[in-house]
Design a protein around this motif. Structure first.
Motif, PDB file in Angstrom:
ATOM      1  N   ALA A  97     -72.759 102.168 -52.241  1.00 54.92           N
ATOM      2  CA  ALA A  97     -72.552 102.166 -50.796  1.00 54.92           C
ATOM      3  C   ALA A  97     -72.444 100.752 -50.238  1.00 54.92           C
ATOM      4  N   ALA A  98     -73.153  99.798 -50.835  1.00 55.04           N
ATOM      5  CA  ALA A  98     -73.075  98.416 -50.348  1.00 55.04           C
ATOM      6  C   ALA A  98     -71.678  97.849 -50.580  1.00 55.04           C
ATOM      7  N   ALA A  99     -71.111  98.095 -51.740  1.00 58.03           N
ATOM      8  CA  ALA A  99     -69.756  97.602 -52.022  1.00 58.03           C
ATOM      9  C   ALA A  99     -68.748  98.220 -51.064  1.00 58.03           C
ATOM     10  N   ALA A 100     -68.904  99.502 -50.790  1.00 54.89           N
ATOM     11  CA  ALA A 100     -67.999 100.172 -49.844  1.00 54.89           C
ATOM     12  C   ALA A 100     -68.146  99.586 -48.449  1.00 54.89           C
ATOM     13  N   ALA A 101     -69.362  99.256 -48.046  1.00 53.37           N
ATOM     14  CA  ALA A 101     -69.589  98.670 -46.721  1.00 53.37           C
ATOM     15  C   ALA A 101     -69.004  97.260 -46.630  1.00 53.37           C
ATOM     16  N   VAL A 102     -69.118  96.479 -47.710  1.00 54.50           N
ATOM     17  CA  VAL A 102     -68.504  95.148 -47.730  1.00 54.50           C
ATOM     18  C   VAL A 102     -66.994  95.287 -47.559  1.00 54.50           C
ATOM     19  N   THR A 103     -66.411  96.223 -48.287  1.00 48.18           N
ATOM     20  CA  THR A 103     -64.965  96.449 -48.178  1.00 48.18           C
ATOM     21  C   THR A 103     -64.587  96.872 -46.765  1.00 48.18           C
ATOM     22  N   ASP A 104     -65.362  97.762 -46.168  1.00 48.03           N
ATOM     23  CA  ASP A 104     -65.080  98.204 -44.799  1.00 48.03           C
ATOM     24  C   ASP A 104     -65.083  97.025 -43.830  1.00 48.03           C
ATOM     25  N   LEU A 105     -66.119  96.184 -43.898  1.00 44.80           N
ATOM     26  CA  LEU A 105     -66.168  95.025 -43.002  1.00 44.80           C
ATOM     27  C   LEU A 105     -65.023  94.062 -43.295  1.00 44.80           C
ATOM     28  N   ALA A 106     -64.705  93.865 -44.559  1.00 48.13           N
ATOM     29  CA  ALA A 106     -63.606  92.969 -44.938  1.00 48.13           C
ATOM     30  C   ALA A 106     -62.275  93.487 -44.398  1.00 48.13           C
ATOM     31  N   GLU A 107     -62.070  94.776 -44.459  1.00 51.95           N
ATOM     32  CA  GLU A 107     -60.840  95.366 -43.919  1.00 51.95           C
ATOM     33  C   GLU A 107     -60.756  95.150 -42.414  1.00 51.95           C
ATOM     34  N   ARG A 108     -61.869  95.291 -41.739  1.00 56.01           N
ATOM     35  CA  ARG A 108     -61.896  95.070 -40.288  1.00 56.01           C
ATOM     36  C   ARG A 108     -61.582  93.616 -39.955  1.00 56.01           C
ATOM     37  N   VAL A 109     -62.146  92.689 -40.728  1.00 54.17           N
ATOM     38  CA  VAL A 109     -61.886  91.267 -40.514  1.00 54.17           C
ATOM     39  C   VAL A 109     -60.423  90.952 -40.827  1.00 54.17           C
ATOM     40  N   ALA A 110     -59.921  91.496 -41.924  1.00 52.46           N
ATOM     41  CA  ALA A 110     -58.521  91.271 -42.297  1.00 52.46           C
ATOM     42  C   ALA A 110     -57.570  91.799 -41.224  1.00 52.46           C
ATOM     43  N   ALA A 111     -58.001  92.823 -40.514  1.00 48.84           N
ATOM     44  CA  ALA A 111     -57.183  93.407 -39.444  1.00 48.84           C
ATOM     45  C   ALA A 111     -57.323  92.653 -38.119  1.00 48.84           C
ATOM     46  N   GLY A 112     -58.192  91.637 -38.085  1.00 46.57           N
ATOM     47  CA  GLY A 112     -58.294  90.812 -36.889  1.00 46.57           C
ATOM     48  C   GLY A 112     -59.594  90.876 -36.125  1.00 46.57           C
ATOM     49  N   GLU A 113     -60.524  91.693 -36.555  1.00 48.39           N
ATOM     50  CA  GLU A 113     -61.794  91.826 -35.831  1.00 48.39           C
ATOM     51  C   GLU A 113     -62.714  90.637 -36.089  1.00 48.39           C
ATOM     52  N   ALA A 114     -63.441  90.240 -35.070  1.00 53.46           N
ATOM     53  CA  ALA A 114     -64.499  89.240 -35.199  1.00 53.46           C
ATOM     54  C   ALA A 114     -65.799  89.997 -35.444  1.00 53.46           C
ATOM     55  N   VAL A 115     -66.451  89.697 -36.544  1.00 50.51           N
ATOM     56  CA  VAL A 115     -67.682  90.380 -36.939  1.00 50.51           C
ATOM     57  C   VAL A 115     -68.802  89.357 -37.039  1.00 50.51           C
ATOM     58  N   ALA A 116     -69.936  89.667 -36.431  1.00 49.14           N
ATOM     59  CA  ALA A 116     -71.129  88.819 -36.518  1.00 49.14           C
ATOM     60  C   ALA A 116     -72.224  89.602 -37.232  1.00 49.14           C
ATOM     61  N   LEU A 117     -72.673  89.104 -38.365  1.00 51.74           N
ATOM     62  CA  LEU A 117     -73.728  89.742 -39.149  1.00 51.74           C
ATOM     63  C   LEU A 117     -75.079  89.316 -38.571  1.00 51.74           C
ATOM     64  N   VAL A 118     -75.964  90.289 -38.362  1.00 52.55           N
ATOM     65  CA  VAL A 118     -77.235  90.008 -37.684  1.00 52.55           C
ATOM     66  C   VAL A 118     -78.394  90.587 -38.487  1.00 52.55           C
ATOM     67  N   CYS A 119     -79.451  89.788 -38.644  1.00 50.74           N
ATOM     68  CA  CYS A 119     -80.703  90.295 -39.211  1.00 50.74           C
ATOM     69  C   CYS A 119     -81.866  89.570 -38.533  1.00 50.74           C
ATOM     70  N   PHE A 120     -83.033  89.581 -39.148  1.00 44.86           N
ATOM     71  CA  PHE A 120     -84.239  89.044 -38.517  1.00 44.86           C
ATOM     72  C   PHE A 120     -84.503  87.566 -38.801  1.00 44.86           C
ATOM     73  N   GLU A 121     -84.176  87.101 -39.998  1.00 38.99           N
ATOM     74  CA  GLU A 121     -84.570  85.752 -40.416  1.00 38.99           C
ATOM     75  C   GLU A 121     -83.889  84.674 -39.589  1.00 38.99           C
ATOM     76  N   GLY A 122     -84.661  83.680 -39.182  1.00 40.00           N
ATOM     77  CA  GLY A 122     -84.111  82.538 -38.449  1.00 40.00           C
ATOM     78  C   GLY A 122     -83.360  81.611 -39.385  1.00 40.00           C
ATOM     79  N   ASP A 123     -82.860  80.540 -38.841  1.00 41.41           N
ATOM     80  CA  ASP A 123     -82.041  79.614 -39.618  1.00 41.41           C
ATOM     81  C   ASP A 123     -82.823  78.783 -40.633  1.00 41.41           C
ATOM     82  N   SER A 124     -84.136  78.679 -40.481  1.00 47.30           N
ATOM     83  CA  SER A 124     -84.905  77.819 -41.382  1.00 47.30           C
ATOM     84  C   SER A 124     -85.286  78.513 -42.693  1.00 47.30           C
TER      85      SER A 124
END
Length: 145
Positions: A97-124
Motif C-alpha cells: 500500500a505504501a508503494a501504491a500511495a507513493v505512485t498516487d502522489l507522484a502521479e498527482r505531482v506529475a499532473a501539476g499538483e502542488a503537494v506538501a507532506l506533513v507530519c509531527f517532527e520539527g526541522d531539528s
C-alpha cells in the motif's frame, strides 16, 4: 515534473510559518493522526507513515538514550541511526500500500499538483517525510520522462 513536492511539520502550520506553494494540498503522512492534526491537513495517508514496529523500536531506543542523558533531539537522531530507520522506511515505501500511495502522489505531482507532506517532527529532528519527499520526486520524474 510539472507540480511540486515540499514538506513541513504540524507546528509550522499551526504557527503559520510553513513556506508552502500557494494552493498546495496538505497531505498528512502519519500512521495515527490526532484530531487536531487532521484539522491541519487536507487528507492523511497513514500507509505512508512508518510501520508500527519501526516506530515502536525507534521510540524505545530513543527513550533509552534519553535515560542515558541525551537531550530529546540527540536521542531521536541517534535512535534513527541505531535502528537503521532510513533504510527500513525506504523498504516500506517500496512495497504494498505504501508503494501504491507513493505512485498516487507522484502521479498527482506529475499532473501539476502542488503537494506538501506533513507530519509531527520539527526541522531539528530526522523525519520520514524527507525520505518520502525524495521518493515522490523520483517517482514523479520517472513518470514524466
Amino acid at each position: 515534473m510539472t507540480g511540486t513536492v515540499t514538506e513541513t511539520y504540524a507546528a509550522a502550520l499551526q504557527h503559520d510559518i510553513a513556506d508552502l506553494p500557494e494552493g498546495a494540498t496538505r497531505v498528512g503522512v502519519v500512521r495515527r493522526p490526532t484530531g487536531w492534526f487532521a484539522a491541519l491537513v487536507d487528507e492523511n495517508r497513514p500507509e505512508l507513515g512508518p510501520p508500527e514496529s519501526l516506530l515502536s523500536e525507534t521510540k524505545d531506543r530513543q527513550e533509552a538514550l534519553r535515560r542515558r542523558g541525551l537531550c530529546d533531539e540527540e536521542a531521536h537522531n541517534a535512535a534513527w541511526d541505531e535502528t537503521d530507520f532510513a533504510a527500513r522506511y525506504r523498504e516500506h515505501l517500496a512495497s504494498g500500500a505504501a508503494a501504491a500511495a507513493v505512485t498516487d502522489l507522484a502521479e498527482r505531482v506529475a499532473a501539476g499538483e502542488a503537494v506538501a507532506l506533513v507530519c509531527f517532527e520539527g526541522d531539528s529532528k530526522r523525519c520520514h517525510r524527507r525520505i518520502l519527499d525524495d521518493a515522490v520526486r523520483e517517482r514523479a520524474a520517472d513518470l514524466v520522462e
